[in-house]
Motif scaffolding. Sequence first.
Motif, PDB file in Angstrom:
ATOM      1  N   ASP A 198       0.826  -1.406   0.060  1.00 22.37           N
ATOM      2  CA  ASP A 198       0.115  -0.126  -0.040  1.00 22.37           C
ATOM      3  C   ASP A 198       0.758   1.365  -0.083  1.00 22.37           C
ATOM      4  N   GLY A 199       2.308   1.017   0.041  1.00 25.15           N
ATOM      5  CA  GLY A 199       2.904   2.313  -0.033  1.00 25.15           C
ATOM      6  C   GLY A 199       2.718   3.297   1.317  1.00 25.15           C
ATOM      7  N   LEU A 200       2.767   2.598   2.377  1.00 27.79           N
ATOM      8  CA  LEU A 200       2.274   3.384   3.517  1.00 27.79           C
ATOM      9  C   LEU A 200       3.702   3.915   4.315  1.00 27.79           C
ATOM     10  N   THR A 201       3.417   5.184   4.969  1.00 26.90           N
ATOM     11  CA  THR A 201       4.244   5.620   5.832  1.00 26.90           C
ATOM     12  C   THR A 201       4.301   5.131   7.218  1.00 26.90           C
ATOM     13  N   ALA A 202       5.351   4.515   7.768  1.00 27.66           N
ATOM     14  CA  ALA A 202       5.171   3.793   8.991  1.00 27.66           C
ATOM     15  C   ALA A 202       6.231   4.088  10.020  1.00 27.66           C
ATOM     16  N   MET A 203       6.211   3.995  11.180  1.00 27.56           N
ATOM     17  CA  MET A 203       6.867   3.838  12.316  1.00 27.56           C
ATOM     18  C   MET A 203       6.559   2.620  13.126  1.00 27.56           C
ATOM     19  N   MET A 204       7.770   1.912  13.439  1.00 24.83           N
ATOM     20  CA  MET A 204       7.596   0.724  14.197  1.00 24.83           C
ATOM     21  C   MET A 204       8.587   0.637  15.273  1.00 24.83           C
ATOM     22  N   VAL A 205       8.288   0.626  16.466  1.00 27.71           N
ATOM     23  CA  VAL A 205       8.889   0.406  17.766  1.00 27.71           C
ATOM     24  C   VAL A 205       9.037  -0.934  17.961  1.00 27.71           C
ATOM     25  N   THR A 206      10.282  -1.456  18.059  1.00 30.10           N
ATOM     26  CA  THR A 206      10.666  -2.757  18.327  1.00 30.10           C
ATOM     27  C   THR A 206      11.787  -2.788  19.166  1.00 30.10           C
ATOM     28  N   HIS A 207      11.746  -3.977  20.227  1.00 34.39           N
ATOM     29  CA  HIS A 207      13.049  -4.376  21.002  1.00 34.39           C
ATOM     30  C   HIS A 207      13.973  -5.311  20.468  1.00 34.39           C
ATOM     31  N   SER A 208      13.387  -5.824  19.078  1.00 39.03           N
ATOM     32  CA  SER A 208      13.973  -6.889  18.484  1.00 39.03           C
ATOM     33  C   SER A 208      15.325  -6.570  17.613  1.00 39.03           C
ATOM     34  N   MET A 209      16.393  -6.620  17.841  1.00 39.40           N
ATOM     35  CA  MET A 209      17.620  -6.382  16.959  1.00 39.40           C
ATOM     36  C   MET A 209      17.459  -6.813  15.418  1.00 39.40           C
ATOM     37  N   GLN A 210      16.788  -8.244  15.499  1.00 35.72           N
ATOM     38  CA  GLN A 210      16.856  -8.882  14.151  1.00 35.72           C
ATOM     39  C   GLN A 210      15.714  -8.081  13.375  1.00 35.72           C
ATOM     40  N   GLN A 211      14.402  -7.826  13.937  1.00 36.85           N
ATOM     41  CA  GLN A 211      13.710  -7.035  13.239  1.00 36.85           C
ATOM     42  C   GLN A 211      14.180  -5.683  12.732  1.00 36.85           C
ATOM     43  N   ALA A 212      14.912  -5.048  13.716  1.00 36.17           N
ATOM     44  CA  ALA A 212      15.384  -3.730  13.328  1.00 36.17           C
ATOM     45  C   ALA A 212      16.426  -3.679  12.101  1.00 36.17           C
ATOM     46  N   VAL A 213      17.105  -4.690  11.982  1.00 42.52           N
ATOM     47  CA  VAL A 213      18.033  -4.723  10.790  1.00 42.52           C
ATOM     48  C   VAL A 213      17.315  -5.336   9.666  1.00 42.52           C
ATOM     49  N   THR A 214      16.529  -6.254   9.747  1.00 37.12           N
ATOM     50  CA  THR A 214      15.766  -6.927   8.544  1.00 37.12           C
ATOM     51  C   THR A 214      14.960  -5.864   7.874  1.00 37.12           C
ATOM     52  N   TYR A 215      14.130  -5.052   8.852  1.00 39.74           N
ATOM     53  CA  TYR A 215      12.914  -4.651   8.089  1.00 39.74           C
ATOM     54  C   TYR A 215      13.145  -3.100   8.056  1.00 39.74           C
ATOM     55  N   GLY A 216      12.281  -2.379   7.110  1.00 38.60           N
ATOM     56  CA  GLY A 216      12.378  -1.009   7.160  1.00 38.60           C
ATOM     57  C   GLY A 216      13.633  -0.481   6.219  1.00 38.60           C
ATOM     58  N   ASP A 217      13.404   0.841   5.895  1.00 34.02           N
ATOM     59  CA  ASP A 217      14.552   1.465   4.881  1.00 34.02           C
ATOM     60  C   ASP A 217      15.194   2.536   5.880  1.00 34.02           C
ATOM     61  N   ARG A 218      14.787   2.699   6.919  1.00 39.43           N
ATOM     62  CA  ARG A 218      15.516   3.616   7.962  1.00 39.43           C
ATOM     63  C   ARG A 218      15.352   3.115   9.422  1.00 39.43           C
ATOM     64  N   LEU A 219      16.521   3.451  10.142  1.00 40.06           N
ATOM     65  CA  LEU A 219      16.529   2.904  11.596  1.00 40.06           C
ATOM     66  C   LEU A 219      16.770   4.381  12.350  1.00 40.06           C
TER      67      LEU A 219
END
Length: 270
Positions: A198-219
């Motif tokens: 859907d081309g959404l703009t999103a902000m995802m808070v996570t404690h998972s370092m694996q999720q943090a490096v795997t997903y998203g285009d910005r950290l």
Amino acid sequence: MLEIQGVSKTFHAGTVNEVRSLRDVNLSIDDGSFVVVIGTNGSGKSTLLNAVAGTFFVDTGVIRLGETDLTSWPEHRRAALIGRVFQNPFSGTAPNLTVAENLALAERRGLRRGIGRLLPGGARERIQAGIKELGMGLEGRLDNAIGSLSGGQRQALTLLMATTLRPQLLLLDEHTAALDPRSADQIVRITDRIIARDGLTAMMVTHSMQQAVTYGDRLVMMHRGQVVLDLRGAEKRRLRPEDLLQRFEELRRSDLVDPAVADMLRRRYV
């Protein structure tokens, strides 16, 4: 575009319980960007999402979404533009209503509530088609009370409800933290697929370092109410979980040294 300019928030100001949760935060997020936000407990990451959602009003600063200044808008008014999924799989839904009824309510977010039929002609088939795309086999359970589903199933449906009207911004506040590892992996993959589709703009808070490096285009990493790391593009793609753990350790050590040195270490990574 989401623009957060000079945002600060202090809770219990002037008391022994004073907490400076956000300190002059500046952040601009382009349309279609998927930003992952990390930080230790108390770093301000969830507080930042709450500030954007309107859970409370900020002390100073401006929050804009596109051309709209949301700073003085109450939470219920912002909900017409912002979709949100919480950590608790039992938040954001009506547990005694059926799966179909919950999705029908989500389709009417922001509209005037009347006494018309909740599931008008064609709505059931449309809802069933949307649920089928989740790939969880829930399309045959439209008449089940949503409270009877597992945490992972319910979180998938909550995600669908939050995105059914294609919000201008999607906020995900540790939305897999309460799930078992298998369900968490499934939900974050569905999340990524919906955001991309859907081309959404999103902000995802996570404690998972694996999720943090795997997903998203910005950290974005937060510490003590400030942004201390902001990576995108090739820098983001090269990240490994151990790189983030090292940054956390550096911040921990910086808190134990002279404040001027600590500030220098934090600025090095912004």
